[in-house]
Design a protein around this motif. Sequence first.
Motif, PDB file in Angstrom:
ATOM      1  N   GLN A  49       5.271  -2.145  13.346  1.00  0.00           N
ATOM      2  CA  GLN A  49       5.823  -1.762  12.038  1.00  0.00           C
ATOM      3  C   GLN A  49       5.567  -0.290  11.743  1.00  0.00           C
ATOM      4  OE1 GLN A  49       3.729  -4.724   9.751  1.00  0.00           O
ATOM      5  NE2 GLN A  49       5.543  -6.057   9.594  1.00  0.00           N
ATOM      6  N   SER A  50       4.441   0.231  12.184  1.00  0.00           N
ATOM      7  CA  SER A  50       4.144   1.650  11.989  1.00  0.00           C
ATOM      8  C   SER A  50       5.148   2.510  12.749  1.00  0.00           C
ATOM      9  CB  SER A  50       2.713   1.969  12.461  1.00  0.00           C
ATOM     10  OG  SER A  50       1.766   1.221  11.734  1.00  0.00           O
ATOM     11  N   ILE A  51       5.467   2.097  13.978  1.00  0.00           N
ATOM     12  CA  ILE A  51       6.472   2.817  14.771  1.00  0.00           C
ATOM     13  C   ILE A  51       7.833   2.721  14.100  1.00  0.00           C
ATOM     14  CG2 ILE A  51       7.692   2.823  16.985  1.00  0.00           C
ATOM     15  CD1 ILE A  51       5.076   1.818  18.282  1.00  0.00           C
ATOM     16  N   GLU A  73      -7.368  -9.898   0.837  1.00  0.00           N
ATOM     17  CA  GLU A  73      -6.898  -9.384   2.114  1.00  0.00           C
ATOM     18  C   GLU A  73      -5.855  -8.309   1.856  1.00  0.00           C
ATOM     19  OE1 GLU A  73      -6.455  -8.992   6.253  1.00  0.00           O
ATOM     20  OE2 GLU A  73      -7.971 -10.028   5.064  1.00  0.00           O
ATOM     21  N   GLN A  74      -6.170  -7.085   2.224  1.00  0.00           N
ATOM     22  CA  GLN A  74      -5.247  -5.971   2.023  1.00  0.00           C
ATOM     23  C   GLN A  74      -4.229  -5.964   3.153  1.00  0.00           C
ATOM     24  OE1 GLN A  74      -5.030  -3.142  -0.418  1.00  0.00           O
ATOM     25  NE2 GLN A  74      -3.096  -3.417   0.636  1.00  0.00           N
ATOM     26  N   SER A  75      -2.963  -6.113   2.804  1.00  0.00           N
ATOM     27  CA  SER A  75      -1.913  -6.110   3.821  1.00  0.00           C
ATOM     28  C   SER A  75      -1.776  -4.724   4.419  1.00  0.00           C
ATOM     29  CB  SER A  75      -0.578  -6.543   3.200  1.00  0.00           C
ATOM     30  OG  SER A  75      -0.671  -7.859   2.694  1.00  0.00           O
ATOM     31  N   ALA A  76      -1.498  -4.682   5.716  1.00  0.00           N
ATOM     32  CA  ALA A  76      -1.332  -3.415   6.427  1.00  0.00           C
ATOM     33  C   ALA A  76      -0.183  -3.556   7.415  1.00  0.00           C
ATOM     34  CB  ALA A  76      -2.624  -3.041   7.149  1.00  0.00           C
ATOM     35  N   PRO A 119       7.376  -5.019   4.990  1.00  0.00           N
ATOM     36  CA  PRO A 119       6.774  -5.884   3.963  1.00  0.00           C
ATOM     37  C   PRO A 119       6.408  -5.106   2.694  1.00  0.00           C
ATOM     38  CG  PRO A 119       5.809  -6.323   6.112  1.00  0.00           C
ATOM     39  CD  PRO A 119       6.653  -5.085   6.268  1.00  0.00           C
ATOM     40  N   GLU A 120       6.905  -5.579   1.552  1.00  0.00           N
ATOM     41  CA  GLU A 120       6.642  -4.888   0.292  1.00  0.00           C
ATOM     42  C   GLU A 120       5.218  -5.092  -0.208  1.00  0.00           C
ATOM     43  OE1 GLU A 120       9.552  -5.236  -2.817  1.00  0.00           O
ATOM     44  OE2 GLU A 120      11.158  -5.679  -1.380  1.00  0.00           O
ATOM     45  N   ASP A 121       4.494  -6.069   0.371  1.00  0.00           N
ATOM     46  CA  ASP A 121       3.117  -6.265  -0.054  1.00  0.00           C
ATOM     47  C   ASP A 121       2.166  -5.247   0.579  1.00  0.00           C
ATOM     48  OD1 ASP A 121       3.318  -7.298   2.501  1.00  0.00           O
ATOM     49  OD2 ASP A 121       1.920  -8.951   2.138  1.00  0.00           O
ATOM     50  N   GLN A 130       9.281   1.680  -2.753  1.00  0.00           N
ATOM     51  CA  GLN A 130      10.714   1.773  -2.484  1.00  0.00           C
ATOM     52  C   GLN A 130      10.953   2.072  -1.009  1.00  0.00           C
ATOM     53  OE1 GLN A 130      13.345   1.181  -4.685  1.00  0.00           O
ATOM     54  NE2 GLN A 130      14.473   1.259  -2.734  1.00  0.00           N
ATOM     55  N   LEU A 131      10.087   2.890  -0.430  1.00  0.00           N
ATOM     56  CA  LEU A 131      10.199   3.214   0.995  1.00  0.00           C
ATOM     57  C   LEU A 131      10.073   1.954   1.837  1.00  0.00           C
ATOM     58  CD1 LEU A 131      10.284   5.367   3.293  1.00  0.00           C
ATOM     59  CD2 LEU A 131       7.778   5.424   3.149  1.00  0.00           C
ATOM     60  N   MET A 132       9.158   1.074   1.498  1.00  0.00           N
ATOM     61  CA  MET A 132       8.987  -0.175   2.240  1.00  0.00           C
ATOM     62  C   MET A 132      10.258  -1.018   2.174  1.00  0.00           C
ATOM     63  SD  MET A 132       5.928  -0.263   3.656  1.00  0.00           S
ATOM     64  CE  MET A 132       6.369   1.440   4.030  1.00  0.00           C
TER      65      MET A 132
END
Length: 436
Positions: A235-237, A227-230, A369-371, A361-363
């Motif tokens: 969170q995008s906003i 499962e690819q985290s997105a 979420p760093e994942d 690093q941006l996350m």
Amino acid sequence: MTAKNGSVVAREATRKSTRGKGEGSVYKRASDGMWVTSVELPAGLDGKRRRKVVARKNKNDVLIEMRKLQRELAKHGDLPTSGVTLAKWADYWMDRIAPKEVKPKTLEGYRTVITGYIVPLLGKKMLAKINAQDVRRLHEVMAATPKSPKLRGMNPDDWPESACVFTDSTGQHQLHDGAHEVTMLSSTYTLLAHNALSVMLGTALQEGKIHVNPCDMVSRPKKRVLEQSALSLEQSIQLLAHLTGNNDRALWATYLLTGSRRGEIIGLERDRVTDVLDLSWQLQRITDITKVPDDFEFRQIKGTLYLTRPKSSSGWRVIPLVEPLKSILELHLQDAPEEGLIFREEGRPWDPDRVTKAWKQLMRDADLPEDVVLHGARHTTVDLLYAAGVPEDIIQAIVGHSTRQMTRSYRTRTDAARLREGMESLSKLLTPQLTA
């Protein structure tokens, strides 16, 4: 020696010396009375003469066999022999054949698994004797190999007593010793080895050096579905808000708002950014580009960094540049070089691995979420396009997938609100029938 016998010997010598490829000889062997046929083959990898020799008890059988060999030779251009090991063929294939048929990045991966796993395990076996059992053995050995080189030479019994093997959330086997965890080689890596061996043996089959490709007789290792985290919409906003004032705001916004691949964005050039984004090139690091397929297009940027064409024609795409990305890029271009790459790290082209680390690093900095890795931004875009009600064929075209199935696989979550709406619609349809 009589004159008559001498002339016979001379004629036989002349016949043998003028025999061409595929022409056979038949004679009775004095040592055991067997009839023997010998068919001339193309020179070996070392340039030396090669022959296929078969013995039978009677002459008629050996003649039948000789004609069979001649037909196979005419069809394939060569016949399997016992003189070539897999290791020898691997070296020849990687140096002489693959560079003209396989893209550099793909060949780089093949070289790693061939020299690191395939040759050490199977290299001493004769090419024509590699079988399905050997292929399965390769799968099994790789699946049981720790990713860390330090543990590969150790017997599992010698691992720390506190260690234990388990399966984590990604489906990978891992080893804990209390201080760190060691990941076993992934199924993806085993699949890469299988593909490398299959392609290499496929060429041998085409050239008549083997009769069958044993990789075709074995199921390919199944790539674990992870499962690819997105990022969610919220969170995008949050990320876009965090990017205000960030020096690389345009870079990260372009990833998020286009769903493009890593190399496509850091490989964007100024003349390909107008009212559209022309995503017909990608930036890659290629260590050896001296030998490439004839149809492989590339342009050197600096050192081992090259612009190359996307891996499939569906990747060659032009997408409209719309707000808010349009304004973000217009502002960025005011300070960007007048030609060449528009995204740079301290004046230098972005290294593909560096941009991946910078995203991580941006996350952290944005408290997200760093994942969610950089490729997760691509999945995020697909999610948002689905949530916005964009038709699936349009999503496929935007992100450059070759099939709709691939686009669907990038969808990381189902919209709960739309699910509820669908179930409510179904209930309304059935309610009169259920209450009647």
